[in-house]
Design an enzyme around this catalytic site. Structure first.
Site, PDB file in Angstrom:
ATOM      1  N   PRO A 192      -2.575 -46.094  95.806  1.00  0.00           N
ATOM      2  CA  PRO A 192      -3.762 -46.859  96.063  1.00  0.00           C
ATOM      3  C   PRO A 192      -3.702 -48.257  95.534  1.00  0.00           C
ATOM      4  O   PRO A 192      -3.694 -48.454  94.322  1.00  0.00           O
ATOM      5  CB  PRO A 192      -4.812 -46.098  95.267  1.00  0.00           C
ATOM      6  CG  PRO A 192      -4.044 -45.509  94.131  1.00  0.00           C
ATOM      7  CD  PRO A 192      -2.611 -45.610  94.441  1.00  0.00           C
ATOM      8  N   GLU A 193      -3.686 -49.192  96.390  1.00  0.00           N
ATOM      9  CA  GLU A 193      -3.966 -50.570  96.004  1.00  0.00           C
ATOM     10  C   GLU A 193      -5.320 -50.889  96.631  1.00  0.00           C
ATOM     11  O   GLU A 193      -5.965 -50.000  97.168  1.00  0.00           O
ATOM     12  CB  GLU A 193      -2.848 -51.503  96.491  1.00  0.00           C
ATOM     13  CG  GLU A 193      -1.478 -51.058  95.954  1.00  0.00           C
ATOM     14  CD  GLU A 193      -0.325 -51.957  96.348  1.00  0.00           C
ATOM     15  OE1 GLU A 193      -0.531 -53.170  96.387  1.00  0.00           O
ATOM     16  OE2 GLU A 193       0.764 -51.442  96.612  1.00  0.00           O
ATOM     17  N   HIS A 239      -3.934 -29.043  92.615  1.00  0.00           N
ATOM     18  CA  HIS A 239      -4.291 -30.410  92.229  1.00  0.00           C
ATOM     19  C   HIS A 239      -5.597 -30.909  92.831  1.00  0.00           C
ATOM     20  O   HIS A 239      -5.884 -32.094  92.784  1.00  0.00           O
ATOM     21  CB  HIS A 239      -3.166 -31.407  92.544  1.00  0.00           C
ATOM     22  CG  HIS A 239      -1.843 -31.000  91.983  1.00  0.00           C
ATOM     23  ND1 HIS A 239      -1.639 -30.707  90.654  1.00  0.00           N
ATOM     24  CD2 HIS A 239      -0.644 -30.800  92.582  1.00  0.00           C
ATOM     25  CE1 HIS A 239      -0.387 -30.363  90.458  1.00  0.00           C
ATOM     26  NE2 HIS A 239       0.246 -30.399  91.606  1.00  0.00           N
ATOM     27  N   ARG A 274      -0.231 -36.204  90.345  1.00  0.00           N
ATOM     28  CA  ARG A 274       0.369 -36.745  89.116  1.00  0.00           C
ATOM     29  C   ARG A 274      -0.644 -36.911  87.990  1.00  0.00           C
ATOM     30  O   ARG A 274      -0.271 -37.168  86.855  1.00  0.00           O
ATOM     31  CB  ARG A 274       1.056 -38.081  89.421  1.00  0.00           C
ATOM     32  CG  ARG A 274       2.277 -37.889  90.305  1.00  0.00           C
ATOM     33  CD  ARG A 274       2.966 -39.189  90.613  1.00  0.00           C
ATOM     34  NE  ARG A 274       3.684 -39.707  89.465  1.00  0.00           N
ATOM     35  CZ  ARG A 274       4.384 -40.831  89.478  1.00  0.00           C
ATOM     36  NH1 ARG A 274       4.435 -41.548  90.586  1.00  0.00           N
ATOM     37  NH2 ARG A 274       5.019 -41.235  88.424  1.00  0.00           N
TER      38      ARG A 274
END
Length: 292
Positions: A2-3, A104, A122
């Site tokens: 994600p930017e 997750h 992560r």
DNA sequence: ACCCCGACCTGAGGGC
DNA sequence: TGCCCTCAGGTCGGGG
């Protein structure tokens, strides 16, 4: 993933399903991401009054005077599943029926309109509940630089931020005290567009270059935003659709491939422990005169 | 104040 | 097939 373009795409997709809606059910399955997650009981029953973005954070303002700060880290994403019979939002919702909870899936928010799942393999992401009144002074937010797509980000402001910095321009572009929202992909892409070598010491960037780089950052981010961001590996919009800016990459992830402008092989190097991609011909190290 | 580096995590992919 | 290594869209905190 994600930017700025990916985070903003996520926000735009979530907003019609969250704003004005009560969090009828909340399930928090991970006690800790980057920091400890809030208990579901602290969120359940609250109504989302607004959904904003600051840098790469999504801010869900709640009606008890708090804000849920959401960050996607490297691998976070939302998936949305509208309830059956609910009118479709402006964005097409492609995944239905919803699958069982996945590994997750760390948080599940259910409103009258939809179920929203936050997944982050992560666990570099963040779910943090803080008082809305404390936002401006919060350690995670108080040092953030200007939003690149706002009037606060001007060539002059940008130029001033580079003065005195010996660090190479590429990692500086990713420094959120200089400008927020620019990550590893869009830093390389912006520098290519501006014709600036990523190893150039920041303080050596002259005003004319800085003005070009400023324009390139804005152009790249806006272009990516119109395409729903970039999908690499597993990133997707909350609807399950892919973004498409990856088809527009000029240098990122193109090491050894030919520059689309001049045919020179794209180079890769490591800066600040991150891969940088650039064209040695279009982005010469020595400042050149007269380049467009 | 700046700058560099390790740390935080899991998973995918390549080489052997 | 499996192991082991490297790499991945981000950020923080410690130490020089």
């Amino acid at each position: 993933m994600p930017e700025l373009p990916e985070v903003e795409t996520t926000r735009l997709c979530l907003a019609p399903l969250l704003v004005g809606q009560r969090l009828a059910e909340v399930e928090i399955r991970a006690p800790k991401l980057r920091q400890a997650t809030p208990a579901a009981s602290l969120l359940q029953g609250l109504t989302v009054q607004a959904l904003e973005r600051r840098a790469k954070y999504i801010l869900a303002h709640l009606d008890d005077g708090s804000t849920l700060l959401i960050h996607l880290g490297m691998s976070g994403r939302f998936s949305v599943f509208p309830h059956q019979g609910v009118a479709q939002t402006p964005t097409r919702l492609s995944k239905y029926p919803k699958p069982p909870l996945a590994k997750h899936d760390h948080a599940i928010f259910t409103t009258d309109l939809a179920e929203l799942r936050y997944n982050d393999p992560r666990r570099f992401g963040l779910l943090l509940k803080i008082n809305t009144a404390d936002l401006a002074t919060h350690p995670l937010l108080k040092n953030l630089g200007p939003e690149p797509l706002s009037p606060a980000f001007t060539p002059k402001v940008f130029y001033n931020a580079l003065q005195g910095k010996t660090t190479a321009i590429k990692p500086t572009l990713m420094n959120p005290t200089v400008v927020v929202g620019v990550g590893n992909i869009y830093a390389s892409e912006s520098l290519f567009l501006a014709g600036i070598n990523p190893a150039t010491p920041s303080k050596n960037i002259i005003l004319a270059q800085c003005t070009r780089l400023h324009a390139a950052v804005v152009k790249v981010l806006e272009h990516a935003l119109t395409l729903g961001g970039s999908t690499l590996r597993d990133y997707q919009q909350p609807t399950g659709e892919a973004g498409h800016f990856q088809d527009e990459f000029r240098v990122y992830d193109r090491a050894g491939q030919l520059c689309l402008t001049c045919g020179t092989p794209i180079q890769q190097m490591v800066q600040a422990q991150r891969s940088t991609y650039w064209c040695p011909s279009c982005q010469p190290l020595k400042p050149t005169r007269g380049r467009a």
